[in-house]
Design a protein around this motif. Structure first.
Motif, short mmCIF file in Angstrom:
data_model
loop_
_atom_site.label_atom_id
_atom_site.label_comp_id
_atom_site.label_asym_id
_atom_site.label_seq_id
_atom_site.Cartn_x
_atom_site.Cartn_y
_atom_site.Cartn_z
N ILE C 117 -44.07 -6.00 14.72
CA ILE C 117 -42.72 -5.43 14.73
C ILE C 117 -42.47 -4.95 16.14
O ILE C 117 -43.16 -4.06 16.63
CB ILE C 117 -42.60 -4.29 13.70
CG1 ILE C 117 -42.66 -4.89 12.29
CG2 ILE C 117 -41.27 -3.57 13.86
CD1 ILE C 117 -43.46 -4.15 11.33
N MET C 118 -41.50 -5.56 16.81
CA MET C 118 -41.26 -5.17 18.19
C MET C 118 -39.82 -4.72 18.40
O MET C 118 -38.89 -5.22 17.75
CB MET C 118 -41.60 -6.30 19.16
CG MET C 118 -40.66 -7.48 19.10
SD MET C 118 -41.23 -8.82 20.17
CE MET C 118 -40.80 -8.19 21.78
N MET C 126 -35.89 -11.68 21.64
CA MET C 126 -35.20 -11.75 20.35
C MET C 126 -35.22 -13.18 19.81
O MET C 126 -35.40 -13.41 18.61
CB MET C 126 -33.74 -11.30 20.50
CG MET C 126 -33.58 -9.84 20.86
SD MET C 126 -31.80 -9.46 21.03
CE MET C 126 -31.89 -8.04 22.14
N PHE C 128 -37.44 -15.42 20.24
CA PHE C 128 -38.78 -15.82 19.80
C PHE C 128 -39.14 -15.24 18.44
O PHE C 128 -40.08 -15.68 17.79
CB PHE C 128 -39.84 -15.34 20.80
CG PHE C 128 -40.16 -16.32 21.89
CD1 PHE C 128 -41.30 -17.12 21.80
CD2 PHE C 128 -39.35 -16.43 23.00
CE1 PHE C 128 -41.62 -18.02 22.81
CE2 PHE C 128 -39.65 -17.34 24.02
CZ PHE C 128 -40.79 -18.13 23.93
N SER C 129 -38.42 -14.19 18.01
CA SER C 129 -38.83 -13.52 16.77
C SER C 129 -38.42 -14.32 15.55
O SER C 129 -37.55 -15.20 15.61
CB SER C 129 -38.21 -12.12 16.71
OG SER C 129 -36.80 -12.23 16.59
N ASP C 130 -39.07 -14.02 14.42
CA ASP C 130 -38.76 -14.72 13.17
C ASP C 130 -37.58 -14.08 12.45
O ASP C 130 -36.86 -14.73 11.71
CB ASP C 130 -39.99 -14.71 12.25
CG ASP C 130 -41.18 -15.38 12.91
OD1 ASP C 130 -42.29 -14.84 12.84
OD2 ASP C 130 -40.98 -16.46 13.53
N MET C 131 -37.41 -12.77 12.63
CA MET C 131 -36.29 -12.09 11.98
C MET C 131 -35.81 -10.94 12.85
O MET C 131 -36.60 -10.25 13.49
CB MET C 131 -36.72 -11.56 10.60
CG MET C 131 -35.56 -10.92 9.82
SD MET C 131 -36.03 -10.41 8.15
CE MET C 131 -36.09 -11.99 7.33
N LEU C 132 -34.50 -10.73 12.86
CA LEU C 132 -33.92 -9.63 13.64
C LEU C 132 -33.41 -8.54 12.71
O LEU C 132 -32.79 -8.84 11.68
CB LEU C 132 -32.74 -10.14 14.47
CG LEU C 132 -33.01 -10.95 15.72
CD1 LEU C 132 -31.69 -11.22 16.43
CD2 LEU C 132 -33.94 -10.21 16.66
N PHE C 133 -33.65 -7.29 13.08
CA PHE C 133 -33.04 -6.16 12.37
C PHE C 133 -32.18 -5.43 13.38
O PHE C 133 -32.66 -4.94 14.39
CB PHE C 133 -34.12 -5.21 11.84
CG PHE C 133 -34.98 -5.83 10.78
CD1 PHE C 133 -36.21 -6.39 11.10
CD2 PHE C 133 -34.55 -5.88 9.46
CE1 PHE C 133 -37.01 -6.98 10.12
CE2 PHE C 133 -35.35 -6.46 8.48
CZ PHE C 133 -36.58 -7.02 8.81
N GLY C 134 -30.89 -5.38 13.13
CA GLY C 134 -30.00 -4.69 14.05
C GLY C 134 -29.79 -3.26 13.61
O GLY C 134 -29.65 -2.97 12.42
N VAL C 148 -28.23 -9.17 11.68
CA VAL C 148 -27.89 -9.73 12.99
C VAL C 148 -28.06 -11.23 12.95
O VAL C 148 -29.08 -11.74 12.50
CB VAL C 148 -28.81 -9.17 14.09
CG1 VAL C 148 -28.40 -9.72 15.44
CG2 VAL C 148 -28.76 -7.66 14.10
#
Ligand SMILES: Nc1ncnc2c1ncn2[C@@H]1O[C@H](COP(=O)(O)OP(=O)(O)OP(=O)(O)O)[C@@H](O)[C@H]1O
Ligand SMILES: Nc1ncnc2c1ncn2[C@@H]1O[C@H](COP(=O)(O)OP(=O)(O)OP(=O)(O)O)[C@@H](O)[C@H]1O
Ligand SMILES: [Mg+2]
Ligand SMILES: [Mg+2]
Lengths: 169, 161, 161, 169
Positions: C117-118, C126, C128-134, C148
């Motif tokens: 979790i970054m 962003m 490269f990630s598998d899922m975004l949380f805004g 997002v």
């Protein structure tokens, strides 16, 4: 007094002579990590008379001389020259106030010898410091914010923070 | 001297109160003396009230809020006693896009009285500057100045990968 | 215990030697004990040799080089003894574009063994990630999660200005 | 043990209930300055049993309870629940190893009272710490790198740096 020209040779990652002519207004220095941008700031601080090697990220003064790469030999001298336009003559010493430009030069040899020059005339380190006294621009003034130091202002103890105000007064 | 310090403190305080809402698009902030009765020993505290929030401990602020508050403080001092030149090394690093824009607009105002030399990785800050100096290490370990075209900038940094 | 520490130190050292050139696209690095004869009290020094340059004092390295060296160290420990999950808060902040790409590629490898979790302001990270949380503060001072869309991301952050 | 769900209510800038379901792989938390991203990390550290308020950027434990805004009153309780999937049962205590999921909850009241629960059953803080022992995942493990701390690794004294290796061992 504003900056006109910076000449760096043998200082940190600048073995080859590098000349920067600064315009008025806002200049941005850009480039990838580790390419030498902060070293340019170090060069300006050093030629203005910075004596604390810790402030230049080093451990001993010889750290500012180009130490070589895999393909190049180290050098034995670092030299930085800074030319300033004397547009506020009231803030400089009497004997300098006549000049339109002031060029300060600092040299350091690996043997440990140092040389300081104003307009190519040898002088003492003290004379270099005096060029900047009274114009709030010395190597320790608030006019320089080094990489990582902006956080120090909010993290600092209140007593440390007062020095910013003292230096401006 | 005591009188000089208090005068400077009050001037910086007034400037800080004006500067903060311009950087934060609202909110308020001011300086407080930790020991008002002993001006020669007192510390200076930053009281920060971000827009819509409450005045909170400095430590609880976010990384970007702390940086922007510190910038407001520094800029206030720059405006009270302008230095001939300011050297700023990556002070916009923790700022998001909106804060970066406001930072650069204030920097333009500082730039009217002082010559500004800034180092930045931020493309927005590069666009606000009057001139760019590119530094590269074409030969490893050897720094070299190159001319940078602002229009080519985004294409150029892609080429660097 | 002494034996355990030395074993761990040697494992991390081997990993660090392998990790560094992948993050720096070359160069070498290793760990050294400041007091090899007293393993229970010794300190650990990072010996850094960026590509094409010489081994130099850690302090003389640039902001980005220091951060990337620290990431190499941390990633080495992550790979030797994978944690079930890693929480990383803006550790890519000082990295330029090329270093950010290599950082994210290594992170993908760590992500095979650990949940990551970054937090990042960096658009490349962003992507490269598998899922975004805004996270937003539509109402000042009140945090709220929003979904997002990665494709809309650049358009979205323009809207935030 | 991987993270499945995080529920935050009343903790720092989260007065309204916020639920995050974490997938496997890499999740990125994004948003403008000050919107609450690092507060989410603080919430995870806190529910795992972090006892040092300094590590949560506060001065007294009450600092983690929503303190109100210009438009909202403060709250009197902070609560965080973390649901973990027990996919490595060999690393947890015998009485928990049978479960497929473990939910830990921590509450703090402004009065100073605290409550700790595992799968909604009251327990002690010590029991929460034990959930993570032996899996290298406690609130102080290397698996958490907080904002600004990556620089501490290169700036640290060599003796401090050894603790990273010790904690992994
Ligand atoms: N005396 C020296 N001789 C040769 N190279 C040196 C010397 N002193 C420092 N360097 C090199 O200069 C580099 C650092 O340059 P600098 O700090 O200017 O980078 P930077 O462009 O500011 O990068 P960043 O964007 O990461 O902050 C390091 O790689 C360091 O090894
Ligand atoms: N107890 C509390 N009640 C209300 N708000 C709080 C509380 N504690 C912290 N905050 C607020 O949370 C905000 C900080 O949030 P956080 O550190 O998560 O930001 P961030 O998203 O990480 O931002 P950045 O990108 O700048 O690091 C601050 O504005 C702070 O005032
Ligand atoms: Mg730098
Ligand atoms: Mg943050």
């Amino acid at each position: 007094m504003r900056l006109k020209r910076l000449e760096i040779i043998g200082f940190k990652s600048f073995p080859d002579k590098c000349i920067i002519d600064f315009p008025l207004g806002i200049s941005a220095i850009v480039g990838p990590n580790g390419c030498g941008k902060s070293n340019i700031i170090d060069a300006i601080k050093w030629v203005m008379g910075e004596q604390s090697i810790k402030q230049l990220r080093g451990k001993s003064m010889g750290d500012v001389i180009f130490s070589g790469t895999e393909k190049r030999l180290q050098l034995n001298m670092a030299e930085v020259s800074l030319t300033l336009s004397n547009d506020t003559p009231e803030t400089v010493e009497a004997d300098l106030s006549q000049l339109t430009e002031i060029m300060i030069t600092r040299r350091l040899f690996r043997s440990g010898e140092s040389a300081y020059l104003i307009n190519k005339q040898p002088c003492r380190l003290k004379d270099i410091h005096n060029v900047f006294l009274g114009s709030g621009m010395g190597a320790k003034s608030c006019a320089i914010v080094q990489q990582g130091n902006i956080g120090a202002i909010t993290d600092a103890a209140p007593e440390e923070r007062r020095t910013f105000i003292e230096e401006a007064a | 001297t005591q009188k000089l310090f208090m005068e400077m403190f009050n001037n910086v305080n007034e400037q800080f109160k004006a500067m903060f809402p311009r950087l934060f698009a609202g909110g308020s902030a001011w300086l407080e003396l930790t020991q008002p009765n002993t001006p020669l020993e007192t510390g200076v505290e930053l009281m920060i009230h971000p827009p819509g929030k409450k005045v909170t401990r400095l430590s609880l602020l976010s990384g970007g809020e702390k940086a922007l508050s510190a910038i407001a403080f520094i800029f206030s001092i720059f405006l009270i006693n302008p230095a001939s030149y300011c050297l700023l090394d990556e002070i916009d690093a923790p700022l998001d896009e909106a804060n970066t824009n406001r930072f650069n607009e204030l920097l333009k105002i500082i730039g009217e009285k002082s010559q500004i030399i800034m180092i930045s990785h931020n493309k927005r800050s590069m666009e606000f500057s009057d001139m760019l100096f590119g530094v590269t290490m074409g030969e490893s370990g050897v720094s070299k100045l190159v001319s940078v075209d602002i229009e080519k900038l985004s294409g150029r940094s892609n080429a660097q990968n």
